[in-house]
Scaffold this active site. Structure first.
Site, PDB file in Angstrom:
ATOM      1  N   HIS A 175     110.180 -87.641 -65.402  1.00  0.00           N
ATOM      2  CA  HIS A 175     111.583 -87.320 -65.678  1.00  0.00           C
ATOM      3  C   HIS A 175     111.728 -87.193 -67.192  1.00  0.00           C
ATOM      4  CE1 HIS A 175     115.935 -87.156 -65.135  1.00  0.00           C
ATOM      5  NE2 HIS A 175     115.953 -87.789 -66.296  1.00  0.00           N
ATOM      6  N   CYS A 176     112.252 -86.074 -67.654  1.00  0.00           N
ATOM      7  CA  CYS A 176     112.379 -85.844 -69.103  1.00  0.00           C
ATOM      8  C   CYS A 176     113.847 -85.952 -69.500  1.00  0.00           C
ATOM      9  CB  CYS A 176     111.826 -84.458 -69.453  1.00  0.00           C
ATOM     10  SG  CYS A 176     112.004 -84.086 -71.202  1.00  0.00           S
ATOM     11  N   VAL A 177     114.145 -86.930 -70.373  1.00  0.00           N
ATOM     12  CA  VAL A 177     115.553 -87.101 -70.782  1.00  0.00           C
ATOM     13  C   VAL A 177     116.023 -85.949 -71.664  1.00  0.00           C
ATOM     14  CG1 VAL A 177     115.637 -89.624 -70.627  1.00  0.00           C
ATOM     15  CG2 VAL A 177     114.882 -88.555 -72.744  1.00  0.00           C
ATOM     16  N   ASN A 180     117.123 -83.506 -69.272  1.00  0.00           N
ATOM     17  CA  ASN A 180     117.984 -84.142 -68.264  1.00  0.00           C
ATOM     18  C   ASN A 180     117.615 -83.695 -66.849  1.00  0.00           C
ATOM     19  OD1 ASN A 180     120.058 -85.797 -67.353  1.00  0.00           O
ATOM     20  ND2 ASN A 180     121.565 -84.140 -67.436  1.00  0.00           N
ATOM     21  N   ASN A 181     116.320 -83.623 -66.593  1.00  0.00           N
ATOM     22  CA  ASN A 181     115.866 -83.155 -65.282  1.00  0.00           C
ATOM     23  C   ASN A 181     114.449 -83.682 -65.052  1.00  0.00           C
ATOM     24  OD1 ASN A 181     115.869 -81.806 -62.892  1.00  0.00           O
ATOM     25  ND2 ASN A 181     115.813 -79.734 -63.764  1.00  0.00           N
TER      26      ASN A 181
END
Ligand SMILES: [Zn+2]
Ligand SMILES: [Zn+2]
Length: 329
Positions: A175-177, A180-181
């Site tokens: 999950h990559c902040v 945001n996905n």
């Protein structure tokens, strides 16, 4: 403002940037131990109101880092357009080099948008059966006949539940902040292009700033100039003196260059890592699992390479996941 103050601010700024990047990279690796360590550390260090903000920004879907990303892009390109572009135009640097950063950041924003909005491969009641056909279970990392305890859906091999997006994702990477996905089967190709174009954009801006500063040094004959100290002795300009002079003459530009150099090192290294994962058909999740268990029998690290079908096929799987998923395997 004297040189010492500027330099202290500069070092603090760089340290904060590196710390934020490392903290968020650790978060996006989705390594549960690391996350719980950070959460514990944060609960001791931060006041309650900041903890709430930390939780909202990092542990639930939030646009905070997407906005921060766009602000950093805007700041770097505002400085580039406001100061660097005009000076470079006056010095008649090749227009191709001056305009290249704009082309690269446009490409980058396009892939950034695709990373943010593309469904990474979220499992639903409708697609769970077809996703189950795609990968074989290795019975080491991924076991057959398991259901996700949260979604209650069957777990296809290589999928994982994302606690931030609150769903299981096919071929889950992390999950990559920043986008945001989740990064999964259907947006890993956009994520790869996003990283490569961002690194190239940072390299091109840093390259133009460096070329401009070198031109300034050469045209002003600083290298052969001399200065007289308080005791009346004459000295040739040293490299440190020239850097200090450039820092005081173009402080914003040198600030930006330092930031970009750190970014290029971090992003370049991370881009190579993601490219290596794509070429060897591993996900970040599998790479972390293999590393955390490789002290045992080594079976897990073998299993992590078990999905590789050669570099060409591996890259085809990244770039054409739809055709791959249609295969009756
Ligand atoms: Zn789930
Ligand atoms: Zn997610």
């Amino acid at each position: 403002m004297d040189f010492l103050w500027l330099f202290t601010m500069y070092v603090v700024f760089l340290l904060v940037c590196v710390s934020v990047f490392c903290l968020l990279s650790g978060r996006s690796m989705s390594n549960s131990n690391r996350i719980s360590n950070y959460a514990e550390m944060v609960s001791h260090v931060l006041p309650a109101w900041l903890q709430r903000y930390y939780h909202r920004a990092l542990q639930t879907r939030s646009r905070a880092f997407v906005i921060l990303h766009l602000i950093l892009d805007a700041l770097v390109f505002a400085e580039y357009s406001w100061e660097v572009f005009g000076y470079c135009w006056e010095l008649e640097l090749k227009w191709l080099y001056i305009f290249l950063p704009y082309a690269l950041i446009t490409i980058n924003l396009y892939y950034f948008y695709l990373c943010c909005v593309t469904d990474p491969g979220t499992l639903t009641r409708q697609n769970e059966v077809s996703y189950m056909q795609v990968y074989d279970y290795d019975d080491i990392m991924f076991h057959r006949d398991r259901r996700c305890p949260t979604c209650q859906l069957l777990k296809p091999a290589r999928s994982k539940h994302c606690s931030v997006c609150k769903g299981c994702v096919q071929r889950f990477d992390h999950h990559c902040v920043w986008v945001n996905n989740c990064v999964g089967a259907f947006n890993i190709r956009y994520f790869l292009f996003y990283l490569l174009s961002l690194t190239l954009a940072a390299v091109s801006v840093a390259g133009v700033i460096t070329a401009f500063l070198l031109q300034v040094v050469l045209l002003s004959h600083m290298m052969t100039a001399a200065y007289i100290d308080v005791e009346g002795h004459e000295h040739l300009m040293s490299i440190a003196f020239i850097i200090q002079h450039l820092f005081l003459t173009f402080p914003r530009m040198v600030f930006t260059l330092g930031f970009l150099l750190i970014l290029v090192l971090l992003l370049g290294g991370y881009s190579c890592f993601v490219l290596h994962l794509c070429l060897t058909n591993q996900t970040t999740n599998e790479w972390c699992k293999a590393r955390s268990h490789s002290s045992g029998t080594g079976l897990l690290s073998k299993s992590a390479k078990g999905y590789s079908r050669g570099r060409v096929e591996n890259m085809r799987e990244i770039f054409q996941p739809h055709t791959y998923y249609k295969k009756d395997r």
